[in-house]
Design an enzyme around this catalytic site. Sequence first.
Site, short mmCIF file in Angstrom:
data_model
loop_
_atom_site.label_atom_id
_atom_site.label_comp_id
_atom_site.label_asym_id
_atom_site.label_seq_id
_atom_site.Cartn_x
_atom_site.Cartn_y
_atom_site.Cartn_z
N TYR A 56 0.96 -1.01 0.13
CA TYR A 56 0.12 0.12 -0.35
C TYR A 56 1.59 1.36 -0.18
CZ TYR A 56 -3.19 3.57 1.69
OH TYR A 56 -3.29 4.74 2.80
N1 LIG Z 1 -9.01 7.11 5.89
C1 LIG Z 1 -7.80 8.01 6.14
O1 LIG Z 1 -8.06 8.56 7.54
C2 LIG Z 1 -7.41 8.05 5.63
C3 LIG Z 1 -6.87 8.01 3.66
N2 LIG Z 1 -6.29 8.23 2.70
C4 LIG Z 1 -6.31 8.01 1.69
O2 LIG Z 1 -7.75 8.79 1.69
C5 LIG Z 1 -8.30 8.62 0.22
C6 LIG Z 1 -10.27 8.01 0.78
O3 LIG Z 1 -10.27 7.68 2.21
P1 LIG Z 1 -10.96 6.84 2.56
O4 LIG Z 1 -12.67 7.41 2.37
O5 LIG Z 1 -11.33 5.97 3.68
O6 LIG Z 1 -10.89 5.58 1.21
P2 LIG Z 1 -11.92 4.26 1.26
O7 LIG Z 1 -11.37 2.87 2.32
O8 LIG Z 1 -13.75 4.38 1.82
O9 LIG Z 1 -12.06 4.21 -0.33
C7 LIG Z 1 -12.54 4.61 -1.25
C8 LIG Z 1 -12.90 3.90 -2.15
O10 LIG Z 1 -12.65 3.14 -3.36
C9 LIG Z 1 -12.52 1.99 -4.20
N3 LIG Z 1 -11.57 1.55 -4.22
C10 LIG Z 1 -10.96 0.73 -3.94
N4 LIG Z 1 -10.32 -0.45 -5.12
C11 LIG Z 1 -10.98 0.06 -5.95
C12 LIG Z 1 -11.31 -0.76 -7.50
N5 LIG Z 1 -9.90 -1.65 -7.32
N6 LIG Z 1 -11.46 -0.06 -8.08
C13 LIG Z 1 -12.29 0.83 -8.00
N7 LIG Z 1 -12.11 1.60 -6.98
C14 LIG Z 1 -11.44 1.32 -6.14
C15 LIG Z 1 -13.95 1.89 -3.15
O11 LIG Z 1 -15.36 1.38 -3.79
P3 LIG Z 1 -16.30 0.79 -3.41
O12 LIG Z 1 -16.55 1.09 -1.85
O13 LIG Z 1 -16.94 0.89 -4.06
O14 LIG Z 1 -15.79 -0.56 -3.20
C16 LIG Z 1 -13.55 2.77 -1.92
O15 LIG Z 1 -15.60 3.30 -1.43
C17 LIG Z 1 -8.15 7.23 0.10
O16 LIG Z 1 -6.74 7.55 -1.26
C18 LIG Z 1 -7.61 6.62 1.03
O17 LIG Z 1 -6.20 6.12 0.66
C19 LIG Z 1 -4.92 7.80 3.30
C20 LIG Z 1 -4.73 8.27 5.27
C21 LIG Z 1 -5.69 8.26 5.74
N1 LIG Z 2 -8.41 3.50 1.60
C1 LIG Z 2 -7.86 4.27 2.12
N2 LIG Z 2 -6.25 4.24 3.06
C2 LIG Z 2 -6.49 4.25 4.29
C3 LIG Z 2 -6.82 4.40 5.09
C4 LIG Z 2 -8.89 3.62 4.53
O1 LIG Z 2 -9.74 3.63 5.11
N3 LIG Z 2 -8.86 3.53 3.50
N4 LIG Z 2 -7.38 4.47 6.09
C5 LIG Z 2 -5.79 5.25 6.78
C6 LIG Z 2 -5.51 5.33 8.57
O2 LIG Z 2 -4.66 6.32 7.83
C7 LIG Z 2 -4.90 4.36 8.79
O3 LIG Z 2 -4.95 4.14 10.31
C8 LIG Z 2 -6.73 2.54 9.57
O4 LIG Z 2 -7.62 3.33 9.75
C9 LIG Z 2 -4.59 5.10 6.09
N5 LIG Z 2 -5.26 4.86 4.13
#
Ligand SMILES: NC(=O)C1=CN([C@@H]2O[C@H](COP(=O)(O)OP(=O)(O)OC[C@H]3O[C@@H](n4cnc5c(N)ncnc54)[C@H](OP(=O)(O)O)[C@@H]3O)[C@@H](O)[C@H]2O)C=CC1
Ligand SMILES: Nc1nc2c(c(=O)[nH]1)N=C([C@H](O)[C@@H](O)CO)CN2
Length: 237
Positions: free
Chosen positions: A149
């Site tokens: 990742y």
């Molecule tokens: N949440 C956090 O605290 C953090 C988030 N981030 C980054 O911020 C962004 C948003 O995070 P978050 O809202 O938690 O994201 P999520 O984990 O909720 O993922 C967002 C969406 O990505 C889609 N997805 C995953 N794999 C695929 C694929 N192969 N093809 C098409 N769509 C795909 C999923 O669609 P579906 O549900 O329809 O399958 C999901 O709804 C991400 O890029 C994440 O890495 C970074 C650090 C911390």
């Molecule tokens: N696709 C995602 N990326 C990440 C997530 C997530 O929920 N979806 N969450 C993190 C958080 O920083 C980690 O601490 C897990 O909660 C990182 N990236």
Amino acid sequence: MSAAPILITGGAQRLGRYCAERLLDDGHPVIISYRRERDELASLNELGIVTLPADFSTEAGIHDFIRRLKSETRSLRAIVHNASDWAPDTLGEDAGHTFEQLFRVHMQAPYLVNLHTRELLEAGDEPQRDIIHMTDYVAQRGSRKHAAYAATKAGLENLTLSFAAMYAPAIQVNAIAPALIMLNEDDDAVYAEKAKAKSAMQMIPGPDVIYQSLRYLLDNRFVTGVTLPVDGGRHLR
Ligand SMILES: NC(=O)C1=CN([C@@H]2O[C@H](COP(=O)(O)OP(=O)(O)OC[C@H]3O[C@@H](n4cnc5c(N)ncnc54)[C@H](OP(=O)(O)O)[C@@H]3O)[C@@H](O)[C@H]2O)C=CC1
Ligand SMILES: Nc1nc2c(c(=O)[nH]1)N=C([C@H](O)[C@@H](O)CO)CN2
């Protein structure tokens, strides 16, 4: 000419959905991509958000989405590459498949979408066009349990530099690198307390800090090729 829409990939939930709804509130037409069908899509459609299916797990799926996007709109104000899978490393036979899946969603999809939508961004009649990559604090630090990742997010961070140079001055290309912003459903209180302690700010802020960062990039005509850390001072610990 009506305002060109903003595309958020993976926008059906969590950070992407929050930003999609805030952008709509701010007057932007919004398109989101989703992978899994769910009831919430109807709510998004009722708000006026266009929802397009996209599965970035294969190159063919990425090209299918690009074709679907080009059928939906002739111009774009911005693209937010938000789709992501926080998949842990797997051992044994699955290790390579996991890495490939993360490469596709975090690197190949943004790369191919950026290459094939340049003309859509340049077709908009607004002076500013943006591509924004959602990366992660761990792209610069690595991760013991999410090495694939972190590596593929680092690759996305590097693509920010290349596309910023390729697309200037017509299109600005930047990244947002969050640390923990919002918990997942199965995260318990112990996990939450440990996670809070990792950053200097000792908080889990919620999605609005990401929208504020997105708004800053969308409204600034002089920022390109940068990665905006939104990590609560994680690097200070
Ligand atoms: N949440 C956090 O605290 C953090 C988030 N981030 C980054 O911020 C962004 C948003 O995070 P978050 O809202 O938690 O994201 P999520 O984990 O909720 O993922 C967002 C969406 O990505 C889609 N997805 C995953 N794999 C695929 C694929 N192969 N093809 C098409 N769509 C795909 C999923 O669609 P579906 O549900 O329809 O399958 C999901 O709804 C991400 O890029 C994440 O890495 C970074 C650090 C911390
Ligand atoms: N696709 C995602 N990326 C990440 C997530 C997530 O929920 N979806 N969450 C993190 C958080 O920083 C980690 O601490 C897990 O909660 C990182 N990236």
